[in-house]
Design a protein around this motif. Structure first.
Motif, PDB file in Angstrom:
ATOM      1  N   ARG A   1       0.619  -1.131   0.037  1.00 17.06           N
ATOM      2  CA  ARG A   1      -0.218   0.150   0.035  1.00 17.06           C
ATOM      3  C   ARG A   1       0.795   1.240  -0.124  1.00 17.06           C
ATOM      4  NH1 ARG A   1      -3.898  -0.906   4.867  1.00 17.06           N
ATOM      5  NH2 ARG A   1      -4.161   1.446   4.514  1.00 17.06           N
ATOM      6  N   PHE A   2       2.150   1.029   0.485  1.00 19.00           N
ATOM      7  CA  PHE A   2       3.061   2.307   0.704  1.00 19.00           C
ATOM      8  C   PHE A   2       4.265   2.379  -0.398  1.00 19.00           C
ATOM      9  CE2 PHE A   2       1.011   1.332   4.781  1.00 19.00           C
ATOM     10  CZ  PHE A   2       0.218   2.369   5.037  1.00 19.00           C
ATOM     11  N   VAL A   3       4.521   1.081  -0.783  1.00 19.48           N
ATOM     12  CA  VAL A   3       5.900   1.008  -1.512  1.00 19.48           C
ATOM     13  C   VAL A   3       5.405   0.290  -2.875  1.00 19.48           C
ATOM     14  CG1 VAL A   3       8.180   0.156  -1.601  1.00 19.48           C
ATOM     15  CG2 VAL A   3       7.163   0.941   0.670  1.00 19.48           C
ATOM     16  N   SER A   4       5.863   0.742  -3.908  1.00 20.25           N
ATOM     17  CA  SER A   4       5.387  -0.256  -5.274  1.00 20.25           C
ATOM     18  C   SER A   4       6.172  -1.485  -5.112  1.00 20.25           C
ATOM     19  CB  SER A   4       5.839   0.797  -6.510  1.00 20.25           C
ATOM     20  OG  SER A   4       7.115   0.681  -6.514  1.00 20.25           O
ATOM     21  N   PRO A   5       5.288  -2.535  -5.941  1.00 16.85           N
ATOM     22  CA  PRO A   5       6.021  -3.662  -6.018  1.00 16.85           C
ATOM     23  C   PRO A   5       7.332  -3.927  -6.508  1.00 16.85           C
ATOM     24  CG  PRO A   5       3.478  -3.754  -6.558  1.00 16.85           C
ATOM     25  CD  PRO A   5       4.096  -2.564  -6.523  1.00 16.85           C
ATOM     26  N   ALA A   6       7.744  -2.907  -7.480  1.00 17.34           N
ATOM     27  CA  ALA A   6       8.875  -3.113  -8.261  1.00 17.34           C
ATOM     28  C   ALA A   6      10.000  -2.699  -7.249  1.00 17.34           C
ATOM     29  CB  ALA A   6       8.818  -2.103  -9.369  1.00 17.34           C
ATOM     30  N   THR A   7       9.608  -1.392  -6.299  1.00 15.06           N
ATOM     31  CA  THR A   7      10.692  -1.027  -5.199  1.00 15.06           C
ATOM     32  C   THR A   7      10.727  -2.410  -4.226  1.00 15.06           C
ATOM     33  OG1 THR A   7      10.077   1.096  -5.468  1.00 15.06           O
ATOM     34  CG2 THR A   7      11.025   0.548  -3.526  1.00 15.06           C
ATOM     35  N   LEU A   8       9.885  -3.344  -3.735  1.00 13.92           N
ATOM     36  CA  LEU A   8       9.971  -4.370  -3.085  1.00 13.92           C
ATOM     37  C   LEU A   8      10.643  -5.492  -3.664  1.00 13.92           C
ATOM     38  CD1 LEU A   8       6.213  -4.550  -1.589  1.00 13.92           C
ATOM     39  CD2 LEU A   8       8.165  -3.636  -0.248  1.00 13.92           C
ATOM     40  N   LYS A   9      10.722  -5.579  -4.929  1.00 19.10           N
ATOM     41  CA  LYS A   9      11.453  -6.746  -5.527  1.00 19.10           C
ATOM     42  C   LYS A   9      12.800  -6.315  -5.591  1.00 19.10           C
ATOM     43  CE  LYS A   9       7.995  -8.581  -8.672  1.00 19.10           C
ATOM     44  NZ  LYS A   9       7.513  -8.788 -10.178  1.00 19.10           N
ATOM     45  N   ARG A  10      13.058  -4.970  -5.732  1.00 19.91           N
ATOM     46  CA  ARG A  10      14.457  -4.575  -5.689  1.00 19.91           C
ATOM     47  C   ARG A  10      15.157  -4.658  -4.399  1.00 19.91           C
ATOM     48  NH1 ARG A  10      12.454  -0.214  -8.830  1.00 19.91           N
ATOM     49  NH2 ARG A  10      12.367  -0.590 -11.039  1.00 19.91           N
ATOM     50  N   VAL A  11      14.249  -4.139  -3.388  1.00 20.03           N
ATOM     51  CA  VAL A  11      14.616  -4.340  -1.992  1.00 20.03           C
ATOM     52  C   VAL A  11      15.017  -5.955  -1.593  1.00 20.03           C
ATOM     53  CG1 VAL A  11      14.089  -3.871   0.216  1.00 20.03           C
ATOM     54  CG2 VAL A  11      13.857  -2.159  -1.334  1.00 20.03           C
ATOM     55  N   ALA A  12      14.188  -6.821  -1.782  1.00 18.16           N
ATOM     56  CA  ALA A  12      14.307  -8.027  -1.842  1.00 18.16           C
ATOM     57  C   ALA A  12      15.486  -8.726  -2.419  1.00 18.16           C
ATOM     58  CB  ALA A  12      13.115  -8.975  -2.167  1.00 18.16           C
ATOM     59  N   GLY A  13      15.585  -8.349  -3.665  1.00 18.31           N
ATOM     60  CA  GLY A  13      16.723  -8.785  -4.354  1.00 18.31           C
ATOM     61  C   GLY A  13      18.035  -8.570  -3.878  1.00 18.31           C
ATOM     62  N   VAL A  14      18.156  -6.922  -3.683  1.00 15.38           N
ATOM     63  CA  VAL A  14      19.343  -6.729  -2.799  1.00 15.38           C
ATOM     64  C   VAL A  14      19.800  -7.152  -1.399  1.00 15.38           C
ATOM     65  CG1 VAL A  14      20.370  -4.517  -1.942  1.00 15.38           C
ATOM     66  CG2 VAL A  14      19.410  -4.224  -4.008  1.00 15.38           C
ATOM     67  N   GLY A  15      18.671  -7.562  -0.765  1.00 18.00           N
ATOM     68  CA  GLY A  15      18.672  -8.144   0.501  1.00 18.00           C
ATOM     69  C   GLY A  15      19.234  -9.601   0.379  1.00 18.00           C
ATOM     70  N   PHE A  16      18.795 -10.272  -0.588  1.00 14.12           N
ATOM     71  CA  PHE A  16      19.051 -11.796  -0.952  1.00 14.12           C
ATOM     72  C   PHE A  16      20.732 -11.710  -1.329  1.00 14.12           C
ATOM     73  CE2 PHE A  16      14.615 -13.135  -1.540  1.00 14.12           C
ATOM     74  CZ  PHE A  16      14.757 -14.089  -0.672  1.00 14.12           C
ATOM     75  N   ILE A  17      21.053 -10.790  -2.323  1.00 19.20           N
ATOM     76  CA  ILE A  17      22.375 -10.768  -2.559  1.00 19.20           C
ATOM     77  C   ILE A  17      23.504 -10.422  -1.502  1.00 19.20           C
ATOM     78  CG2 ILE A  17      24.225  -9.425  -4.046  1.00 19.20           C
ATOM     79  CD1 ILE A  17      21.449  -9.033  -6.208  1.00 19.20           C
ATOM     80  N   ALA A  18      22.834  -9.520  -0.678  1.00 19.28           N
ATOM     81  CA  ALA A  18      23.687  -9.031   0.676  1.00 19.28           C
ATOM     82  C   ALA A  18      23.919 -10.313   1.627  1.00 19.28           C
ATOM     83  CB  ALA A  18      22.791  -7.985   1.375  1.00 19.28           C
ATOM     84  N   ILE A  19      22.815 -11.084   1.633  1.00 19.71           N
ATOM     85  CA  ILE A  19      22.896 -12.088   2.559  1.00 19.71           C
ATOM     86  C   ILE A  19      23.771 -13.129   2.016  1.00 19.71           C
ATOM     87  CG2 ILE A  19      21.623 -14.287   3.534  1.00 19.71           C
ATOM     88  CD1 ILE A  19      19.187 -12.244   3.966  1.00 19.71           C
ATOM     89  N   GLY A  20      23.723 -13.364   0.748  1.00 21.70           N
ATOM     90  CA  GLY A  20      24.578 -14.476   0.053  1.00 21.70           C
ATOM     91  C   GLY A  20      26.020 -14.051  -0.007  1.00 21.70           C
ATOM     92  N   LEU A  21      26.246 -12.596  -0.427  1.00 19.55           N
ATOM     93  CA  LEU A  21      27.829 -12.188  -0.204  1.00 19.55           C
ATOM     94  C   LEU A  21      28.228 -12.293   1.171  1.00 19.55           C
ATOM     95  CD1 LEU A  21      27.573  -9.122  -2.210  1.00 19.55           C
ATOM     96  CD2 LEU A  21      28.894 -11.395  -2.897  1.00 19.55           C
ATOM     97  N   TRP A  22      27.500 -12.095   2.222  1.00 19.42           N
ATOM     98  CA  TRP A  22      28.038 -12.174   4.010  1.00 19.42           C
ATOM     99  C   TRP A  22      28.126 -13.471   3.871  1.00 19.42           C
ATOM    100  CZ3 TRP A  22      25.111 -14.125   8.066  1.00 19.42           C
ATOM    101  CH2 TRP A  22      25.427 -13.975   9.073  1.00 19.42           C
ATOM    102  N   THR A  23      27.124 -14.674   3.282  1.00 18.60           N
ATOM    103  CA  THR A  23      27.477 -16.134   3.722  1.00 18.60           C
ATOM    104  C   THR A  23      28.691 -16.575   3.095  1.00 18.60           C
ATOM    105  OG1 THR A  23      25.104 -16.148   3.651  1.00 18.60           O
ATOM    106  CG2 THR A  23      26.468 -18.370   3.380  1.00 18.60           C
ATOM    107  N   LEU A  24      29.030 -16.106   1.658  1.00 16.99           N
ATOM    108  CA  LEU A  24      30.058 -16.457   1.039  1.00 16.99           C
ATOM    109  C   LEU A  24      31.432 -15.913   1.541  1.00 16.99           C
ATOM    110  CD1 LEU A  24      28.969 -16.109  -2.486  1.00 16.99           C
ATOM    111  CD2 LEU A  24      29.808 -17.964  -1.518  1.00 16.99           C
ATOM    112  N   LEU A  25      31.165 -14.674   2.235  1.00 14.73           N
ATOM    113  CA  LEU A  25      32.545 -13.924   2.736  1.00 14.73           C
ATOM    114  C   LEU A  25      33.074 -14.326   4.232  1.00 14.73           C
ATOM    115  CD1 LEU A  25      32.401 -10.605   0.785  1.00 14.73           C
ATOM    116  CD2 LEU A  25      33.624 -12.637   0.168  1.00 14.73           C
ATOM    117  N   SER A  26      31.825 -14.684   4.923  1.00 14.67           N
ATOM    118  CA  SER A  26      32.049 -14.882   6.359  1.00 14.67           C
ATOM    119  C   SER A  26      32.834 -16.009   6.746  1.00 14.67           C
ATOM    120  CB  SER A  26      30.873 -14.741   7.054  1.00 14.67           C
ATOM    121  OG  SER A  26      29.912 -15.767   6.930  1.00 14.67           O
ATOM    122  N   ARG A  27      33.466 -16.028   7.930  1.00 16.52           N
ATOM    123  CA  ARG A  27      34.062 -17.505   8.018  1.00 16.52           C
ATOM    124  C   ARG A  27      33.701 -17.908   9.280  1.00 16.52           C
ATOM    125  NH1 ARG A  27      40.400 -17.074   6.964  1.00 16.52           N
ATOM    126  NH2 ARG A  27      40.559 -15.784   5.339  1.00 16.52           N
TER     127      ARG A  27
END
Length: 90
Positions: free
Chosen positions: A64-90
């Motif tokens: 209702r407050f944020v467009s679906p396109a923005t939500l998809k981008r935020v979710a995509g960036v979040g998934f990428i960030a979590i993936g990078l964090w998982t790959l780079l953390s020891r």
């Protein structure tokens, strides 16, 4: 009924859940001889359904407050960030 959204959600969530800490915790609970396997299954399934329900409710309100396109981008960036964090953390 359009099965494409169902399939996309099912595959995405299924792959995300395989081998994650939720599944590992469920394995540990099921390995306890004092715990009923069916009780562990029912509790874990109920918890996942409740968590998904909360996600659907929050997502429905966010839309209702944020467009679906923005939500998809935020979710995509979040998934990428979590993936990078998982790959780079020891």
């Amino acid at each position: 009924m359009n099965w494409q959204p169902f399939s996309a959600v099912f595959v995405t969530i299924f792959l995300a859940e395989i081998g994650d800490k939720t599944q590992l915790a469920t394995v540990l609970f099921a390995a306890d001889d004092k715990a009923s396997r069916w009780l562990v299954f029912a509790a874990a399934a109920s918890a996942l359904v409740l968590a998904a329900g909360i996600g659907v409710l929050v997502g429905g309100q966010l839309e209702r407050f944020v467009s679906p396109a923005t939500l998809k981008r935020v979710a995509g960036v979040g998934f990428i960030a979590i993936g990078l964090w998982t790959l780079l953390s020891r």
